[in-house]
Design a protein around this motif. Sequence first.
Motif, PDB file in Angstrom:
ATOM      1  N   THR A 204     -37.331 -13.848 -37.873  1.00  0.00           N
ATOM      2  CA  THR A 204     -37.778 -11.909 -38.546  1.00  0.00           C
ATOM      3  C   THR A 204     -38.314 -12.689 -40.167  1.00  0.00           C
ATOM      4  O   THR A 204     -38.285 -12.231 -40.716  1.00  0.00           O
ATOM      5  CB  THR A 204     -36.317 -11.494 -38.714  1.00  0.00           C
ATOM      6  N   ASP A 205     -38.261 -14.548 -40.900  1.00  0.00           N
ATOM      7  CA  ASP A 205     -38.511 -14.678 -41.964  1.00  0.00           C
ATOM      8  C   ASP A 205     -38.905 -15.832 -41.946  1.00  0.00           C
ATOM      9  O   ASP A 205     -38.907 -16.502 -41.222  1.00  0.00           O
ATOM     10  CB  ASP A 205     -37.712 -13.157 -42.717  1.00  0.00           C
ATOM     11  N   GLN A 230     -47.452 -15.615 -43.588  1.00  0.00           N
ATOM     12  CA  GLN A 230     -47.080 -14.473 -43.362  1.00  0.00           C
ATOM     13  C   GLN A 230     -47.556 -12.861 -43.956  1.00  0.00           C
ATOM     14  O   GLN A 230     -47.349 -11.613 -43.663  1.00  0.00           O
ATOM     15  CB  GLN A 230     -45.294 -14.870 -44.009  1.00  0.00           C
ATOM     16  N   CYS A 236     -42.224  -7.824 -41.325  1.00  0.00           N
ATOM     17  CA  CYS A 236     -40.539  -8.768 -39.805  1.00  0.00           C
ATOM     18  C   CYS A 236     -41.764  -9.981 -39.080  1.00  0.00           C
ATOM     19  O   CYS A 236     -42.486  -9.881 -37.932  1.00  0.00           O
ATOM     20  CB  CYS A 236     -39.927  -7.777 -39.014  1.00  0.00           C
ATOM     21  N   SER A 237     -41.973 -10.635 -39.261  1.00  0.00           N
ATOM     22  CA  SER A 237     -42.711 -12.077 -38.970  1.00  0.00           C
ATOM     23  C   SER A 237     -41.901 -13.918 -39.444  1.00  0.00           C
ATOM     24  O   SER A 237     -40.865 -14.011 -40.307  1.00  0.00           O
ATOM     25  CB  SER A 237     -43.521 -12.375 -39.755  1.00  0.00           C
ATOM     26  N   ASP A 238     -42.248 -14.844 -38.524  1.00  0.00           N
ATOM     27  CA  ASP A 238     -42.083 -15.736 -38.433  1.00  0.00           C
ATOM     28  C   ASP A 238     -42.664 -16.848 -39.324  1.00  0.00           C
ATOM     29  O   ASP A 238     -42.879 -18.048 -39.272  1.00  0.00           O
ATOM     30  CB  ASP A 238     -41.051 -16.551 -36.953  1.00  0.00           C
ATOM     31  N   ASN A 242     -45.381 -11.801 -35.500  1.00  0.00           N
ATOM     32  CA  ASN A 242     -44.607 -10.786 -35.334  1.00  0.00           C
ATOM     33  C   ASN A 242     -44.094 -10.359 -34.647  1.00  0.00           C
ATOM     34  O   ASN A 242     -43.887 -10.902 -32.969  1.00  0.00           O
ATOM     35  CB  ASN A 242     -45.828  -9.582 -35.604  1.00  0.00           C
ATOM     36  N   CYS A 243     -42.703  -9.730 -35.079  1.00  0.00           N
ATOM     37  CA  CYS A 243     -41.528  -9.148 -33.911  1.00  0.00           C
ATOM     38  C   CYS A 243     -41.382  -8.309 -33.119  1.00  0.00           C
ATOM     39  O   CYS A 243     -41.073  -9.128 -31.884  1.00  0.00           O
ATOM     40  CB  CYS A 243     -40.398  -9.404 -35.215  1.00  0.00           C
ATOM     41  N   THR A 244     -42.803  -8.205 -33.429  1.00  0.00           N
ATOM     42  CA  THR A 244     -42.411  -7.210 -32.127  1.00  0.00           C
ATOM     43  C   THR A 244     -43.467  -8.040 -30.996  1.00  0.00           C
ATOM     44  O   THR A 244     -43.125  -7.553 -29.901  1.00  0.00           O
ATOM     45  CB  THR A 244     -43.599  -6.482 -32.651  1.00  0.00           C
ATOM     46  N   TYR A 255     -31.892 -12.165 -32.801  1.00  0.00           N
ATOM     47  CA  TYR A 255     -32.537 -11.712 -34.004  1.00  0.00           C
ATOM     48  C   TYR A 255     -31.910 -12.546 -34.380  1.00  0.00           C
ATOM     49  O   TYR A 255     -30.659 -13.166 -34.549  1.00  0.00           O
ATOM     50  CB  TYR A 255     -33.147 -10.339 -34.876  1.00  0.00           C
ATOM     51  N   TYR A 257     -31.261 -13.858 -37.890  1.00  0.00           N
ATOM     52  CA  TYR A 257     -29.684 -12.999 -39.257  1.00  0.00           C
ATOM     53  C   TYR A 257     -28.086 -13.177 -38.069  1.00  0.00           C
ATOM     54  O   TYR A 257     -26.807 -13.370 -38.817  1.00  0.00           O
ATOM     55  CB  TYR A 257     -30.467 -12.825 -39.701  1.00  0.00           C
ATOM     56  N   VAL A 265     -32.519 -17.439 -41.733  1.00  0.00           N
ATOM     57  CA  VAL A 265     -33.696 -17.013 -40.922  1.00  0.00           C
ATOM     58  C   VAL A 265     -34.376 -17.935 -39.858  1.00  0.00           C
ATOM     59  O   VAL A 265     -34.145 -19.304 -40.689  1.00  0.00           O
ATOM     60  CB  VAL A 265     -34.992 -16.032 -41.413  1.00  0.00           C
TER      61      VAL A 265
END
Length: 286
Positions: A204-205, A230, A236-238, A242-244, A255, A257, A265
Amino acid sequence: MLRSLSTVALLVLLALPGVASAVTGVAFVHGAGRQTDALNDYWKAEFVDSVRQGLPNPANTLVVNCDFEQYMWDSRAAGCLAGQLHGFITSRGITDLVVITHSNGGNVMRWILSNPTYDSRYPAIIQRIRWVNALAPSSAGTPLADAVIAGNVFENALGWLLGYQNDGVRMQQVSWMAYYNQNNLFGTGGRPALPKGFWNVVGTDVGSGVFSGNAYCGGYAQSVGLEFTQNWLAGCSDGFLNCTSQNAAGRLWFYDYQSTASGYVLNHNQSRRACFGLDTILRNDL
Protein backbone atom coordinates in the motif's frame (compact mmCIF):
# COMPACT_ATOMS: atom_id res chain seq x y z
CA MET A 1 -12.97 -15.00 6.60
CA LEU A 2 -13.09 -16.53 3.13
CA ARG A 3 -9.44 -17.48 3.46
CA SER A 4 -10.15 -19.26 6.76
CA LEU A 5 -13.03 -21.19 5.24
CA SER A 6 -10.74 -22.36 2.46
CA THR A 7 -8.21 -23.54 5.01
CA VAL A 8 -10.85 -25.49 6.93
CA ALA A 9 -12.06 -27.08 3.71
CA LEU A 10 -8.51 -28.13 2.91
CA LEU A 11 -8.02 -29.73 6.32
CA VAL A 12 -11.27 -31.65 5.90
CA LEU A 13 -10.18 -32.89 2.50
CA LEU A 14 -6.80 -33.99 3.81
CA ALA A 15 -8.58 -36.02 6.48
CA LEU A 16 -10.55 -38.04 3.94
CA PRO A 17 -9.43 -41.56 2.97
CA GLY A 18 -7.08 -41.54 0.01
CA VAL A 19 -6.20 -37.88 0.47
CA ALA A 20 -4.38 -38.06 3.78
CA SER A 21 -1.16 -38.95 1.98
CA ALA A 22 -1.17 -35.71 -0.01
CA VAL A 23 2.31 -34.58 -1.01
CA THR A 24 2.60 -30.81 -0.62
CA GLY A 25 4.96 -28.67 -2.65
CA VAL A 26 5.55 -24.98 -3.25
CA ALA A 27 6.51 -23.22 -6.48
CA PHE A 28 7.93 -19.69 -6.63
CA VAL A 29 6.97 -17.91 -9.86
CA HIS A 30 8.99 -14.75 -10.46
CA GLY A 31 7.79 -11.54 -12.06
CA ALA A 32 9.35 -9.50 -14.86
CA GLY A 33 12.48 -10.39 -16.75
CA ARG A 34 14.30 -13.30 -18.34
CA GLN A 35 15.39 -15.28 -15.32
CA THR A 36 18.09 -17.95 -15.23
CA ASP A 37 18.79 -17.85 -11.48
CA ALA A 38 15.61 -16.51 -9.90
CA LEU A 39 16.55 -17.97 -6.52
CA ASN A 40 19.45 -15.55 -6.12
CA ASP A 41 18.62 -12.80 -8.59
CA TYR A 42 14.90 -12.39 -7.93
CA TRP A 43 13.77 -13.92 -4.63
CA LYS A 44 16.97 -14.42 -2.57
CA ALA A 45 17.71 -17.71 -0.82
CA GLU A 46 16.87 -16.23 2.60
CA PHE A 47 13.27 -15.76 1.55
CA VAL A 48 12.78 -19.08 -0.23
CA ASP A 49 14.54 -21.11 2.46
CA SER A 50 12.42 -19.52 5.17
CA VAL A 51 9.11 -20.12 3.40
CA ARG A 52 9.79 -23.72 2.42
CA GLN A 53 10.40 -24.73 6.02
CA GLY A 54 6.60 -24.85 6.28
CA LEU A 55 6.53 -27.94 4.07
CA PRO A 56 6.53 -31.46 5.51
CA ASN A 57 9.40 -32.03 3.08
CA PRO A 58 11.23 -28.75 2.30
CA ALA A 59 12.85 -30.43 -0.70
CA ASN A 60 9.49 -30.21 -2.50
CA THR A 61 10.32 -26.71 -3.68
CA LEU A 62 10.52 -25.33 -7.21
CA VAL A 63 11.97 -21.94 -8.13
CA VAL A 64 10.84 -21.21 -11.67
CA ASN A 65 13.16 -19.66 -14.27
CA CYS A 66 11.39 -18.44 -17.41
CA ASP A 67 11.38 -15.58 -19.90
CA PHE A 68 8.63 -13.21 -18.84
CA GLU A 69 9.82 -10.55 -21.25
CA GLN A 70 7.36 -12.26 -23.60
CA TYR A 71 3.57 -12.10 -23.79
CA MET A 72 2.04 -14.29 -21.10
CA TRP A 73 0.80 -16.95 -23.56
CA ASP A 74 4.17 -17.27 -25.31
CA SER A 75 5.91 -20.66 -25.19
CA ARG A 76 8.84 -18.97 -23.44
CA ALA A 77 6.52 -17.60 -20.75
CA ALA A 78 3.41 -19.72 -19.98
CA GLY A 79 4.84 -22.63 -21.95
CA CYS A 80 8.04 -22.56 -19.94
CA LEU A 81 6.11 -22.16 -16.69
CA ALA A 82 3.82 -25.06 -17.54
CA GLY A 83 6.79 -27.23 -18.42
CA GLN A 84 8.54 -26.57 -15.12
CA LEU A 85 5.39 -26.91 -13.00
CA HIS A 86 4.34 -30.12 -14.77
CA GLY A 87 7.81 -31.59 -14.45
CA PHE A 88 7.87 -30.69 -10.76
CA ILE A 89 4.52 -32.21 -9.82
CA THR A 90 5.26 -35.31 -11.88
CA SER A 91 8.80 -35.98 -10.68
CA ARG A 92 8.06 -35.22 -7.03
CA GLY A 93 4.57 -36.74 -6.93
CA ILE A 94 3.07 -33.44 -5.80
CA THR A 95 -0.68 -33.63 -5.21
CA ASP A 96 -1.10 -30.37 -3.23
CA LEU A 97 0.68 -27.42 -4.83
CA VAL A 98 0.86 -23.90 -3.43
CA VAL A 99 2.06 -21.36 -5.99
CA ILE A 100 3.66 -18.11 -4.82
CA THR A 101 3.83 -15.49 -7.54
CA HIS A 102 5.05 -11.92 -7.69
CA SER A 103 4.03 -9.05 -9.96
CA ASN A 104 3.71 -10.10 -13.63
CA GLY A 105 4.12 -13.74 -12.61
CA GLY A 106 0.51 -13.55 -11.48
CA ASN A 107 -0.59 -12.73 -15.02
CA VAL A 108 1.25 -15.70 -16.50
CA MET A 109 -0.21 -17.95 -13.82
CA ARG A 110 -3.70 -16.59 -14.48
CA TRP A 111 -3.28 -17.38 -18.17
CA ILE A 112 -2.77 -21.05 -17.29
CA LEU A 113 -5.71 -21.06 -14.87
CA SER A 114 -7.98 -19.30 -17.37
CA ASN A 115 -7.16 -21.34 -20.46
CA PRO A 116 -7.10 -25.04 -19.50
CA THR A 117 -7.48 -26.27 -23.08
CA TYR A 118 -4.62 -24.16 -24.47
CA ASP A 119 -1.92 -26.66 -23.45
CA SER A 120 -2.24 -30.36 -22.61
CA ARG A 121 -0.20 -29.84 -19.44
CA TYR A 122 -2.51 -27.20 -17.96
CA PRO A 123 -5.29 -29.48 -16.59
CA ALA A 124 -2.92 -31.60 -14.48
CA ILE A 125 -1.31 -28.46 -13.07
CA ILE A 126 -4.66 -26.86 -12.24
CA GLN A 127 -5.93 -30.04 -10.63
CA ARG A 128 -3.03 -30.14 -8.18
CA ILE A 129 -3.01 -26.47 -7.21
CA ARG A 130 -4.38 -25.73 -3.75
CA TRP A 131 -4.25 -21.99 -4.35
CA VAL A 132 -2.06 -19.18 -5.64
CA ASN A 133 -0.63 -16.62 -3.26
CA ALA A 134 -0.18 -13.56 -5.46
CA LEU A 135 2.27 -11.04 -4.03
CA ALA A 136 1.60 -7.60 -5.53
CA PRO A 137 0.19 -9.00 -8.80
CA SER A 138 -0.09 -6.61 -11.75
CA SER A 139 -3.58 -7.86 -12.62
CA ALA A 140 -4.76 -4.54 -14.06
CA GLY A 141 -1.38 -3.36 -15.34
CA THR A 142 0.45 -0.21 -14.33
CA PRO A 143 0.70 3.34 -15.71
CA LEU A 144 4.46 2.93 -15.47
CA ALA A 145 4.35 0.34 -18.27
CA ASP A 146 2.59 2.93 -20.44
CA ALA A 147 5.33 5.40 -19.61
CA VAL A 148 8.13 2.97 -20.43
CA ILE A 149 6.58 2.04 -23.77
CA ALA A 150 6.12 5.73 -24.57
CA GLY A 151 9.89 5.98 -24.38
CA ASN A 152 10.17 8.90 -21.99
CA VAL A 153 12.45 9.22 -18.96
CA PHE A 154 10.95 6.11 -17.34
CA GLU A 155 12.61 3.91 -19.94
CA ASN A 156 15.94 4.43 -18.21
CA ALA A 157 14.72 5.19 -14.71
CA LEU A 158 12.73 1.96 -14.50
CA GLY A 159 15.06 -0.39 -16.32
CA TRP A 160 16.00 -2.04 -13.03
CA LEU A 161 12.35 -2.60 -12.10
CA LEU A 162 10.40 -3.26 -15.27
CA GLY A 163 12.94 -3.92 -17.96
CA TYR A 164 12.88 -2.01 -21.20
CA GLN A 165 10.55 -2.05 -24.18
CA ASN A 166 9.73 -5.75 -24.38
CA ASP A 167 6.45 -7.58 -24.83
CA GLY A 168 6.18 -8.44 -21.13
CA VAL A 169 6.21 -4.73 -20.30
CA ARG A 170 4.01 -3.81 -23.26
CA MET A 171 1.43 -6.34 -22.05
CA GLN A 172 1.17 -4.60 -18.66
CA GLN A 173 -0.07 -1.30 -20.10
CA VAL A 174 -3.34 -0.45 -18.40
CA SER A 175 -5.55 -0.58 -21.51
CA TRP A 176 -3.94 -3.79 -22.71
CA MET A 177 -4.53 -5.56 -19.40
CA ALA A 178 -8.12 -4.31 -19.44
CA TYR A 179 -8.56 -6.03 -22.81
CA TYR A 180 -6.96 -9.28 -21.66
CA ASN A 181 -9.02 -9.30 -18.48
CA GLN A 182 -12.20 -8.88 -20.47
CA ASN A 183 -11.39 -11.41 -23.18
CA ASN A 184 -8.68 -13.85 -22.16
CA LEU A 185 -8.39 -14.04 -18.39
CA PHE A 186 -10.66 -15.04 -15.52
CA GLY A 187 -10.94 -13.63 -12.02
CA THR A 188 -11.74 -9.95 -12.52
CA GLY A 189 -15.10 -8.25 -12.02
CA GLY A 190 -17.80 -9.52 -14.35
CA ARG A 191 -15.69 -12.44 -15.55
CA PRO A 192 -15.83 -16.14 -14.61
CA ALA A 193 -14.08 -17.06 -11.39
CA LEU A 194 -10.68 -18.70 -11.52
CA PRO A 195 -10.79 -22.48 -10.95
CA LYS A 196 -8.48 -22.20 -7.93
CA GLY A 197 -8.09 -19.51 -5.30
CA PHE A 198 -5.98 -16.51 -6.27
CA TRP A 199 -5.20 -14.64 -3.05
CA ASN A 200 -3.68 -11.16 -3.17
CA VAL A 201 -1.15 -9.60 -0.84
CA VAL A 202 -1.40 -5.86 -1.54
CA GLY A 203 1.42 -3.39 -0.92
CA THR A 204 0.00 0.00 0.00
CA ASP A 205 2.89 2.45 0.34
CA VAL A 206 6.63 3.09 0.16
CA GLY A 207 8.86 4.13 3.05
CA SER A 208 12.14 5.74 2.03
CA GLY A 209 13.12 8.16 4.79
CA VAL A 210 16.71 7.89 6.00
CA PHE A 211 15.44 7.25 9.52
CA SER A 212 12.49 5.09 8.41
CA GLY A 213 12.69 1.63 9.93
CA ASN A 214 11.19 -0.07 6.91
CA ALA A 215 13.20 1.67 4.18
CA TYR A 216 16.26 -0.57 4.30
CA CYS A 217 14.80 -4.07 3.98
CA GLY A 218 15.43 -5.26 0.44
CA GLY A 219 17.73 -2.34 -0.33
CA TYR A 220 17.53 1.36 0.45
CA ALA A 221 18.25 2.46 -3.14
CA GLN A 222 15.27 0.44 -4.38
CA SER A 223 13.02 2.06 -1.78
CA VAL A 224 14.12 5.53 -2.89
CA GLY A 225 13.48 4.61 -6.53
CA LEU A 226 10.01 3.35 -5.75
CA GLU A 227 9.26 6.46 -3.73
CA PHE A 228 10.07 8.45 -6.87
CA THR A 229 7.86 6.38 -9.18
CA GLN A 230 5.04 6.51 -6.67
CA ASN A 231 4.53 10.14 -7.70
CA TRP A 232 2.95 8.86 -10.93
CA LEU A 233 0.61 6.44 -9.17
CA ALA A 234 -2.42 6.61 -6.90
CA GLY A 235 -2.15 7.39 -3.21
CA CYS A 236 -2.42 3.68 -2.42
CA SER A 237 0.42 1.97 -4.29
CA ASP A 238 3.64 0.06 -3.71
CA GLY A 239 5.72 2.29 -5.97
CA PHE A 240 5.06 0.16 -9.04
CA LEU A 241 1.41 -0.86 -8.88
CA ASN A 242 -1.73 0.83 -7.68
CA CYS A 243 -3.54 -1.12 -4.98
CA THR A 244 -6.51 -1.47 -7.32
CA SER A 245 -4.35 -3.33 -9.83
CA GLN A 246 -2.96 -5.64 -7.18
CA ASN A 247 -6.46 -6.58 -6.08
CA ALA A 248 -8.19 -6.56 -9.49
CA ALA A 249 -8.32 -10.35 -9.86
CA GLY A 250 -9.11 -13.08 -7.38
CA ARG A 251 -9.59 -12.14 -3.73
CA LEU A 252 -7.84 -10.04 -1.14
CA TRP A 253 -5.79 -11.99 1.38
CA PHE A 254 -4.48 -8.93 3.24
CA TYR A 255 -3.19 -5.41 2.85
CA ASP A 256 0.43 -5.29 4.00
CA TYR A 257 -0.12 -3.29 7.20
CA GLN A 258 -2.81 -5.71 8.36
CA SER A 259 -0.40 -8.61 8.84
CA THR A 260 3.23 -7.47 8.73
CA ALA A 261 5.40 -6.90 11.78
CA SER A 262 4.72 -3.47 13.31
CA GLY A 263 2.20 -2.82 10.54
CA TYR A 264 4.97 -1.94 8.10
CA VAL A 265 4.11 -1.41 4.44
CA LEU A 266 5.66 -3.48 1.65
CA ASN A 267 6.96 -1.69 -1.41
CA HIS A 268 7.09 -3.62 -4.68
CA ASN A 269 10.62 -4.84 -4.05
CA GLN A 270 9.99 -5.82 -0.43
CA SER A 271 7.02 -8.02 -1.35
CA ARG A 272 9.49 -10.60 -2.72
CA ARG A 273 11.84 -10.42 0.25
CA ALA A 274 11.99 -11.66 3.85
CA CYS A 275 10.72 -8.29 5.08
CA PHE A 276 8.60 -7.65 8.18
CA GLY A 277 7.54 -11.27 8.63
CA LEU A 278 6.18 -11.82 5.11
CA ASP A 279 8.21 -15.01 4.79
CA THR A 280 6.78 -16.30 8.09
CA ILE A 281 3.22 -15.59 6.95
CA LEU A 282 3.78 -17.55 3.75
CA ARG A 283 5.56 -20.34 5.63
CA ASN A 284 2.66 -20.76 8.04
CA ASP A 285 0.24 -20.82 5.10
CA LEU A 286 1.85 -24.00 3.77
